[in-house]
Scaffold this motif. Structure first.
Motif, PDB file in Angstrom:
ATOM      1  N   UNK A  50       0.828  -1.211   0.000  1.00 24.15           N
ATOM      2  CA  UNK A  50       0.000   0.000   0.000  1.00 24.15           C
ATOM      3  C   UNK A  50       0.862   1.260   0.000  1.00 24.15           C
ATOM      4  N   UNK A  51       0.480   2.207  -0.853  1.00 18.78           N
ATOM      5  CA  UNK A  51       1.174   3.492  -0.914  1.00 18.78           C
ATOM      6  C   UNK A  51       0.219   4.635  -0.583  1.00 18.78           C
ATOM      7  N   UNK A  52      -0.759   4.358   0.299  1.00 13.28           N
ATOM      8  CA  UNK A  52      -1.666   5.415   0.735  1.00 13.28           C
ATOM      9  C   UNK A  52      -0.889   6.444   1.567  1.00 13.28           C
ATOM     10  N   UNK A  53      -1.526   7.569   1.862  1.00  8.73           N
ATOM     11  CA  UNK A  53      -0.846   8.653   2.579  1.00  8.73           C
ATOM     12  C   UNK A  53      -0.292   8.184   3.921  1.00  8.73           C
ATOM     13  N   UNK A  82     -14.463   3.801   2.828  1.00  9.45           N
ATOM     14  CA  UNK A  82     -13.070   4.254   2.899  1.00  9.45           C
ATOM     15  C   UNK A  82     -12.108   3.432   2.044  1.00  9.45           C
ATOM     16  N   UNK A  83     -12.238   2.124   2.085  1.00 13.90           N
ATOM     17  CA  UNK A  83     -11.264   1.278   1.403  1.00 13.90           C
ATOM     18  C   UNK A  83     -11.346   1.413  -0.117  1.00 13.90           C
ATOM     19  N   UNK A  84     -12.523   1.756  -0.615  1.00 10.91           N
ATOM     20  CA  UNK A  84     -12.684   1.896  -2.067  1.00 10.91           C
ATOM     21  C   UNK A  84     -11.899   3.074  -2.627  1.00 10.91           C
ATOM     22  N   UNK A  85     -11.475   4.007  -1.774  1.00 11.14           N
ATOM     23  CA  UNK A  85     -10.697   5.152  -2.259  1.00 11.14           C
ATOM     24  C   UNK A  85      -9.284   4.740  -2.689  1.00 11.14           C
ATOM     25  N   UNK A  86      -8.793   3.605  -2.171  1.00 14.17           N
ATOM     26  CA  UNK A  86      -7.468   3.122  -2.568  1.00 14.17           C
ATOM     27  C   UNK A  86      -7.540   1.809  -3.338  1.00 14.17           C
ATOM     28  N   UNK A  87      -8.693   1.149  -3.268  1.00 11.41           N
ATOM     29  CA  UNK A  87      -8.864  -0.115  -3.978  1.00 11.41           C
ATOM     30  C   UNK A  87     -10.276  -0.158  -4.556  1.00 11.41           C
ATOM     31  N   UNK A 130      -6.946  -0.361  13.925  1.00  8.38           N
ATOM     32  CA  UNK A 130      -7.126   0.755  12.995  1.00  8.38           C
ATOM     33  C   UNK A 130      -6.488   0.423  11.648  1.00  8.38           C
ATOM     34  N   UNK A 131      -7.283   0.530  10.582  1.00  2.81           N
ATOM     35  CA  UNK A 131      -6.767   0.206   9.255  1.00  2.81           C
ATOM     36  C   UNK A 131      -5.781   1.263   8.774  1.00  2.81           C
ATOM     37  N   UNK A 132      -4.854   0.845   7.913  1.00  8.94           N
ATOM     38  CA  UNK A 132      -3.814   1.756   7.439  1.00  8.94           C
ATOM     39  C   UNK A 132      -4.375   2.946   6.651  1.00  8.94           C
ATOM     40  N   UNK A 133      -5.601   2.834   6.139  1.00  9.78           N
ATOM     41  CA  UNK A 133      -6.207   3.918   5.369  1.00  9.78           C
ATOM     42  C   UNK A 133      -6.953   4.929   6.220  1.00  9.78           C
ATOM     43  N   UNK A 134      -7.113   4.664   7.512  1.00  8.80           N
ATOM     44  CA  UNK A 134      -7.962   5.493   8.367  1.00  8.80           C
ATOM     45  C   UNK A 134      -7.312   6.853   8.637  1.00  8.80           C
ATOM     46  N   UNK A 135      -7.994   7.975   8.310  1.00 12.67           N
ATOM     47  CA  UNK A 135      -7.392   9.299   8.482  1.00 12.67           C
ATOM     48  C   UNK A 135      -7.136   9.694   9.941  1.00 12.67           C
ATOM     49  N   UNK A 136      -7.695   8.970  10.906  1.00 13.52           N
ATOM     50  CA  UNK A 136      -7.434   9.326  12.307  1.00 13.52           C
ATOM     51  C   UNK A 136      -5.987   9.058  12.693  1.00 13.52           C
ATOM     52  N   UNK A 137      -5.276   8.288  11.881  1.00 10.10           N
ATOM     53  CA  UNK A 137      -3.868   8.006  12.176  1.00 10.10           C
ATOM     54  C   UNK A 137      -2.965   9.211  11.946  1.00 10.10           C
TER      55      UNK A 137
END
Length: 282
Positions: free
Chosen positions: A20-23, A209-214, A249-256
């Motif tokens: 994954x190369x999400x933010x 949320x997950x559909x934004x990267x996949x 918490x998933x790696x895509x979650x903006x709360x991180x």
């Protein structure tokens, strides 16, 4: 007294996730936010010299989590030993159960508490470990059962799995461990209002949320996780617990990511965002 160690606070795949190369993953690789291993929790209430530890889920990262947690390491007075007395599984997800295979090097069976459905789904792990130490499956129930001298526990049935509530009968301290929640039930809400500390499913901020990267990915609810934005945030706001913590918490979650609007909403609600190594005593 109950002691809790968050061994891993990420959902399946960890942070960063290998493909994954999400933010958030890129920020973790660059050292801008802390990496996180996959979700597992340790709990105990015994004295320092005779402590037993119980694991909630056994993640694929369990060996390194043990090495990062001195309380879970073997004593030096014997060549082979462990303070880990049992594992509680919330469901049969790979990221919750694969660590069982990594605890195979022992002569006594590993005690595992789980539903019949989870045991059936993990029959393949049972067969693999039968050639090593084996598993000793234990039943769970909706009523409190004794676990150690003063620690009792009960299972809270949820769609697709369970949560666990632990209570120290000496102090009365109660903790709810619910890292995988797909739906709020009356029993779960009752436990939320009768617990001093709550560790709750924080996998996704939003349902899509997950559909934004996949593209084409399943929604949060389809994956049996109640999203924070229109589900668990309000649920936890209503809980009188002294400490409320989002974990798994998933790696895509903006709360991180510090500074995001989503993280600010969680913090303003008085909810802590879990991190590996977080310790709670009550």
């Amino acid at each position: 007294m109950i002691r809790i160690h968050i061994l891993g606070s990420a959902a399946g795949g960890g942070l960063p996730q290998w493909n994954c190369a999400c933010a958030n993953c890129e920020a973790a690789r660059a050292g801008k936010i802390a990496p996180q291993t996959q979700s597992s929790i340790a709990i105990s209430n015994d004295s320092e010299d005779q402590r037993q530890w119980f694991l909630i889920n056994a993640s694929p990262d369990l060996p390194c989590q043990i090495e990062n947690t001195p309380q879970l390491q073997p004593r030096r007075d014997s060549p082979r030993n462990t303070p880990i007395s049992a594992v509680f599984l919330t469901n049969a997800d790979i990221d919750h159960a694969l660590g069982l295979l990594l605890l195979r090097q022992d002569e006594t069976p590993l005690v595992v508490y789980a539903t019949d459905e989870t045991r059936t789904a993990l029959a393949w792990i049972d067969r693999v470990l039968a050639r090593f130490r084996g598993l000793e499956w234990r039943k769970i129930a909706a009523d409190f059962q004794p676990l150690s001298s003063s620690l009792v526990f009960r299972a809270i049935q949820l769609p697709g799995g369970v949560a666990y509530q632990f209570r120290d009968d000496t102090s009365g301290a109660t903790v709810l461990l619910a890292p995988s929640v797909g739906e709020s039930t009356d029993e779960l809400r009752n436990a939320l209002h009768k617990s001093d500390v709550v560790l709750f499913d924080g996998t996704f901020w939003s349902d899509g949320e997950l559909a934004t990267v996949r593209p084409g990915a399943r929604t949060s609810r389809e994956m049996n996780h109640l999203p924070i934005s229109d589900g668990s945030l309000d649920l936890l706001r209503q809980s009188p617990a002294r400490r409320k913590i989002f974990t798994h918490i998933n790696n895509t979650n903006p709360i991180l990511m510090p500074g995001t609007r989503e993280r600010a909403q969680v913090e303003q609600a008085g909810i802590v965002i879990a991190r590996d190594g977080l310790e709670i005593t009550l």
